[in-house]
Scaffold this motif. Structure first.
Motif, PDB file in Angstrom:
ATOM      1  N   ARG A  15      68.979 -33.522 -22.151  1.00  0.00           N
ATOM      2  CA  ARG A  15      70.127 -34.678 -22.016  1.00  0.00           C
ATOM      3  C   ARG A  15      69.959 -35.265 -23.379  1.00  0.00           C
ATOM      4  O   ARG A  15      70.310 -36.653 -23.236  1.00  0.00           O
ATOM      5  CB  ARG A  15      69.871 -35.482 -20.832  1.00  0.00           C
ATOM      6  N   ARG A 279      76.643 -34.428 -10.211  1.00  0.00           N
ATOM      7  CA  ARG A 279      75.888 -35.303 -11.252  1.00  0.00           C
ATOM      8  C   ARG A 279      75.765 -36.697 -10.763  1.00  0.00           C
ATOM      9  O   ARG A 279      74.898 -37.308 -10.913  1.00  0.00           O
ATOM     10  CB  ARG A 279      77.071 -35.480 -12.508  1.00  0.00           C
ATOM     11  N   ARG A 280      76.769 -37.317  -9.858  1.00  0.00           N
ATOM     12  CA  ARG A 280      76.444 -38.555  -9.098  1.00  0.00           C
ATOM     13  C   ARG A 280      75.289 -38.755  -8.214  1.00  0.00           C
ATOM     14  O   ARG A 280      74.645 -39.548  -8.291  1.00  0.00           O
ATOM     15  CB  ARG A 280      77.810 -38.951  -8.323  1.00  0.00           C
ATOM     16  N   GLY A 283      72.409 -36.656 -11.714  1.00  0.00           N
ATOM     17  CA  GLY A 283      72.734 -36.614 -12.888  1.00  0.00           C
ATOM     18  C   GLY A 283      71.598 -37.520 -13.875  1.00  0.00           C
ATOM     19  O   GLY A 283      71.508 -37.113 -15.013  1.00  0.00           O
ATOM     20  N   ASP A 284      71.037 -38.494 -13.129  1.00  0.00           N
ATOM     21  CA  ASP A 284      70.194 -39.202 -14.119  1.00  0.00           C
ATOM     22  C   ASP A 284      68.846 -38.511 -14.300  1.00  0.00           C
ATOM     23  O   ASP A 284      68.037 -39.184 -14.927  1.00  0.00           O
ATOM     24  CB  ASP A 284      70.071 -40.843 -13.889  1.00  0.00           C
ATOM     25  N   ARG A 285      68.540 -37.700 -13.414  1.00  0.00           N
ATOM     26  CA  ARG A 285      67.292 -36.933 -13.477  1.00  0.00           C
ATOM     27  C   ARG A 285      67.107 -35.610 -14.034  1.00  0.00           C
ATOM     28  O   ARG A 285      66.171 -35.411 -14.566  1.00  0.00           O
ATOM     29  CB  ARG A 285      66.767 -36.885 -12.051  1.00  0.00           C
ATOM     30  N   GLY A 320      74.182 -33.254 -21.003  1.00  0.00           N
ATOM     31  CA  GLY A 320      73.370 -32.706 -19.636  1.00  0.00           C
ATOM     32  C   GLY A 320      74.129 -31.653 -18.818  1.00  0.00           C
ATOM     33  O   GLY A 320      73.750 -31.421 -17.693  1.00  0.00           O
TER      34      GLY A 320
END
Ligand code: CP3
Length: 353
Positions: A15, A279-280, A283-285, A320
């Motif tokens: 990412r 992603r929601r 997606g931050d992981r 990402g």
């Protein structure tokens, strides 16, 4: 430390920013390519290709000569591990993979041993080194393995199965016996992937093709737990570079948060999932890989471009995303349509970075 000329795949998996979205295609070296069929005829059959590092290198490089792909994947098969365990892999024409000696008796299961990759899977490890030399650091090389559960499906059923009757009977009736097989398979996968990494694989992917056939609780206990153990057992770095991992459970859309929590860098998505919604959720992981329906490639170029745009727009802005199909490419795909796909991803994704 080797410097890749094109490291967009590795950067996207970690990412980090990239100028465009990298793309590769599951089964990119395969029967839709006439040059693959020619090499396969020279080798005699599919296993002849896999077991000869010269042929494996030749076919791995074929799609890269045609298309501006951002990664190569070692030409091999997930069923090399059970073959190395002595089950006798063969391909009956038109029937898919089969085993001469599937696991039928408890004593056969108790006798299973973890194969030494440097002996029993030497041909794969040699192919990895040879492919790295052929690639000359242009793009990264992906190594791969099947998941413990997916391998167990073939080992117990003896081939493809529509209902997984034998493996599921064992799962409910004799869970400890299935856990024993999965324990051996997990150790085999860890050793095998680490040997590929040491030979030069720059990312690794685990194909859990049949995890999606399991009930919710069974998926966690018999597939995901072992995937987690494998990720924990993989070499994280080699030759000064991080080796990212991708986990792909086909039909795993309902378990995305759980898959994203096992420590892998990327999660593969099949085409049933909206990649923006995915992603929601995660997606931050992790990075997300996918997820164009392979059947889109049967349509004409303008339609393919439109469908590529939809997947890119669904993912949205930023790094990402690794563009891929939601499963392996069909042997009936017109080869020029893969050029349309790759070029469309490169061109249309620039606006998203
Ligand atoms: O992606 C790539 O280019 C790397 C090569 C690759 C192959 N198989 C080559 C192959 C990879 C990553 C695989 C993985 C694999 N093999 C999986 C997991 C991924 C998935 O598709 O779900 C599974 C379940 C297998 C087992 C297997 N091997 C099947 C079901 C088949 C198809 C049989 C058929 O007749 O369609 C194979 C054979 C196979 N593996 C082919 C290729 C190119 C076609 C063989 C041929 O040339 O006849």
């Amino acid at each position: 430390m080797t410097k890749l000329k094109n490291d967009t795949l590795i950067r996207a998996l970690l990412r980090q920013p990239t100028p465009y979205t990298p793309v590769w295609v599951m089964r990119q070296a395969g029967r839709y390519l006439p040059e693959y069929n020619q090499t396969r005829a020279r080798a005699g059959n599919f296993l002849g290709l896999c077991k000869n590092p010269d042929y494996a290198t030749e076919v791995t490089m074929q799609p890269l000569a045609r298309y501006a792909l951002d990664a190569a994947i070692v030409f091999s098969d997930i069923l090399t591990i059970p073959d190395a365990m002595g089950l006798g892999l063969y391909f009956a024409d038109g029937e898919g993979p089969k085993f001469e000696r599937p696991l039928r008796e408890e004593w056969e299961i108790r006798n299973l041993r973890v194969p030494d990759p440097s002996v029993h899977l030497r041909y794969v490890i040699d192919a990895v080194s040879q492919i790295r030399r052929a690639l000359a650091d242009e793009v990264p090389l992906i190594g791969f393995s099947g998941s413990p559960f997916t391998l167990a499906c073939y080992m117990i059923e003896g081939g493809a199965s529509a209902d997984f009757r034998l493996v599921k009977t064992m799962l409910y009736q004799q869970p400890a016996l299935l856990h024993h097989i999965l324990d051996i398979n997990s150790r085999a996968v860890i050793d095998y992937l680490n040997a590929q990494i040491e030979a030069g694989a720059q990312a690794v992917m685990i194909f859990d093709t049949w995890g999606g056939a399991l009930a919710d609780a069974a998926y966690r206990e018999f597939s995901l737990a072992y995937l987690q153990r494998i990720i924990a057992g993989l070499k994280r770095e080699h030759d000064g570079a991080i080796i990212p991992s991708i986990v792909f459970t086909k039909g795993g859309g309902l378990w995305l948060e759980d898959i994203a929590a096992i420590g892998c860098d990327g999660v593969g998505l099949d085409w049933t999932v909206n990649i923006g919604a995915a992603r929601r959720r995660v997606g931050d992981r992790v990075a997300l890989q996918g997820n164009l329906d392979p059947a889109v490639l049967f349509a004409e170029p303008a339609i393919i471009r439109g469908q590529v745009q939809q997947v890119l727009d669904a993912y949205g802005h930023g790094s990402g995303h690794i563009f891929n199909l939601g499963h392996g490419i069909s042997q009936f795909t017109p080869p020029e349509h893969v050029a349309t796909l790759v070029d469309a991803v490169h061109e249309l994704s620039r606006a998203h970075h």
